[in-house]
Design an enzyme around this catalytic site. Structure first.
Site, PDB file in Angstrom:
ATOM      1  N   SER A 267      50.536  75.249  36.742  1.00  0.00           N
ATOM      2  CA  SER A 267      51.876  75.172  36.159  1.00  0.00           C
ATOM      3  C   SER A 267      52.747  74.272  37.014  1.00  0.00           C
ATOM      4  O   SER A 267      52.391  73.922  38.143  1.00  0.00           O
ATOM      5  CB  SER A 267      52.489  76.571  36.090  1.00  0.00           C
ATOM      6  N   LYS A 268      53.906  73.935  36.464  1.00  0.00           N
ATOM      7  CA  LYS A 268      54.849  73.108  37.197  1.00  0.00           C
ATOM      8  C   LYS A 268      55.253  73.794  38.499  1.00  0.00           C
ATOM      9  O   LYS A 268      55.438  73.151  39.520  1.00  0.00           O
ATOM     10  CB  LYS A 268      56.070  72.840  36.323  1.00  0.00           C
ATOM     11  N   ARG A 269      55.356  75.121  38.426  1.00  0.00           N
ATOM     12  CA  ARG A 269      55.748  75.871  39.621  1.00  0.00           C
ATOM     13  C   ARG A 269      54.767  75.699  40.780  1.00  0.00           C
ATOM     14  O   ARG A 269      55.152  75.669  41.934  1.00  0.00           O
ATOM     15  CB  ARG A 269      55.920  77.361  39.291  1.00  0.00           C
ATOM     16  N   GLY A 271      53.150  73.037  41.436  1.00  0.00           N
ATOM     17  CA  GLY A 271      53.476  71.741  42.030  1.00  0.00           C
ATOM     18  C   GLY A 271      54.674  71.853  42.957  1.00  0.00           C
ATOM     19  O   GLY A 271      54.674  71.344  44.070  1.00  0.00           O
TER      20      GLY A 271
END
Ligand code: GLU
Length: 516
Positions: A267-269, A271
């Protein structure tokens, strides 16, 4: 190489993103695999913009997709910008086509009109927790199967909004043949009567538009992320309902990209948490103003990103790792795609970037270094291509990103402003200034500043005087670099030249406070 698949069809694949935000790195991997498969098989790569969800449309997302694909060298044969025989390639421009196809399903009884309002649906869902709009419930709802024909007509005449639902018959085993996963069978009973079209915005939903376009665009293989696998049985039923089962594309659902650590999907989190981009390019969100980092702006070379992504879910059948686009095309096959999720090992991505940077010529790297120098306030016009290439050549094995060249080689452009305290403590004593003054004398008497010529006399002077080799050379380094690091000392001084080298030693003699 053939331009046909096993069934003798011309290979035509599509990447079909919805412009609902920046393209995620997983989407980029999907686009890449489509492209590799198309090129490997002499087929065509189509880019179709699936913008039928007007609620989720984000301005700028389509341009972002185009820019990202072109940065990475993922070529498109047919698309909104490229044109092609089966356009338009943007779904919002194909309303007539979808309307006509909705009509076909209504006429053949495979779909029906439903007038239930959102409030009515919410109410029934609240009353029956497991409610599903399907064969077991549809006759209790307000639709053209349950209501008398006159009532349906009255509603239509009064301009009531409706949706068109797919009429799914229970008791069927629906088979999806996936080229990676094999045969997946599910019972039609678990599917609901999916909405295919909404009168309110005169647009189809994803499912209808996707199937109609794949058919009309003669798509031979649907290669997409695993998250779409649950939609596949419905898609199979839609092909049947239209009478297109014979030309149904092959399905290929690519494995999920997984978190670098722990369980679950990337997920973006992840990253944000671990410090790597999940988008190909920087994205400036028009609604929130939030900025998300991108691979391009973080200093990755497109070749490295492509190589890294290609190996997340596919392997060439041996342990080759470094492959440029042409090699990937030559080796790509669906047989070597894995079913299991691929861990997003971003450190490996850095390693690819490092490796691709090493493979570049010093001259090319030097030209990438110029803007970095400018950003650090250095007037790079004072430095020739030759000097920059030599500097880059000395430090490039220590970099993962072009930007790292500044950390490794910034001292060539700026004399040290401060001196690493740990190194001072270890290498700079009361006696050091005296020895450094002697060193200046030695340097002034050198016949040549070439690294190979300068080294031997200086080392001989240290030995003859019984000085400590490590202390003297490190004090020298501290004076010139500001810390005990960097490439070979005499390679540095050769580039800096006598004046700058000696002036730095003098500055250190004046400024470094010996440790007590
Ligand atoms: N528009 C869908 C997406 O956003 C396409 C899925 C598919 O390839 O069928 O990914």
């Amino acid at each position: 190489m053939t331009s046909q698949d096993k069934s003798g069809r011309q290979v035509r694949v599509r990447f079909a993103p919805s412009p609902t935000g920046p393209l995620h790195i997983g989407g980029v991997r999907t686009a890449l695999y489509n492209y590799l498969f198309a090129r490997r098989n002499g087929g065509k790569m189509i880019l179709r913009i699936e913008d039928t969800d007007s609620q989720r449309f984000v301005p700028g997302a389509e341009d972002y997709i185009n820019e990202a694909l072109s940065w990475l060298g993922i070529g498109i044969d047919e698309g909104v910008r490229e044109g092609g025989p089966y356009g338009p390639y943007k779904q919002s421009e194909r309303r007539d086509i979808y309307r006509e196809h909705v009509r076909m399903l209504l006429d053949s009884g495979k779909a029906y009109l439903a007038f239930d309002t959102p409030e009515e649906l919410a109410k029934v869902r609240a009353e029956k927790p497991n409610f599903q709009y399907d064969a077991s419930t549809r006759m209790e709802m307000r639709n053209s199967l349950a209501l008398p024909a006159e009532e349906v007509q009255r509603l239509l005449d009064s301009g009531a909004q409706y949706v068109v639902r797919f009429r799914i018959e229970p008791g069927r085993d629906v088979e999806v043949n996936d080229l990676i996963r094999g045969k997946v069978v599910i019972k039609s009973d678990i599917l609901d009567d999916k909405v295919l079209y909404k009168s309110a915005d005169d647009l189809p939903t994803y499912h209808l538009a996707n199937i109609v376009d794949d058919h009309l665009m003669h798509i031979s293989h649907v290669i997409r992320g695993e998250e779409w696998l649950p939609s596949a049985p419905l898609h199979v039923l839609l092909y049947e309902a239209f009478g297109w089962a014979d030309t149904m594309p092959e399905f290929v659902h690519l494995p999920l990209l997984l978190k670098p650590d722990g369980k679950g999907k990337l997920s973006k989190r992840d990253g944000d948490r671990l410090g790597f981009p999940v988008f190909p390019l920087l994205w400036n969100d028009p609604a929130s103003g939030n900025i998300s980092s991108g691979y391009r702006e973080s200093g990755y070379l497109p070749e490295a990103v492509v190589n890294f992504l290609a190996l997340l879910g596919w392997n060439p059948g041996d342990d080759t790792e470094i492959m440029d686009m042409d090699t990937l095309i030559a080796k790509f096959s669906l047989d070597h795609c894995s079913k299991a999720g691929a861990r997003f090992a971003f450190e490996k991505g850095k390693w690819f970037n490092h490796t691709y940077l090493q493979a570049m010529s010093d001259e090319s790297l030097a030209s990438l270094f110029r803007p970095v120098l400018q950003r650090h306030g250095i007037d790079d016009s004072k430095y020739s291509d030759d000097v920059l290439s030599r500097i880059v050549g000395l430090v490039k094995d220590r970099i993962n990103f072009v930007e790292d060249l500044w950390d490794q080689a910034g001292f060539f452009f700026e004399a040290p402003q401060e001196y690493d305290p740990k190194a001072v403590k270890k290498r700079w004593s009361e006696d050091t200034p005296r020895i450094m003054k002697e060193l200046i004398g030695q340097l002034q008497s050198l016949e040549s500043w070439k690294s190979a010529d300068a080294e031997a006399p200086v080392l001989a002077w240290i030995t003859e005087n019984g000085y400590h080799m490590g202390n003297v050379m490190n004090a020298f380094r501290l004076a010139v670099v500001g810390a005990c690091r960097g490439p070979h000392m005499f390679d540095i001084t050769e580039i800096l030249g006598p004046d700058e080298t000696i002036s730095r030693i003098n500055r250190a003699i004046e400024n470094v406070q010996p440790a007590v």
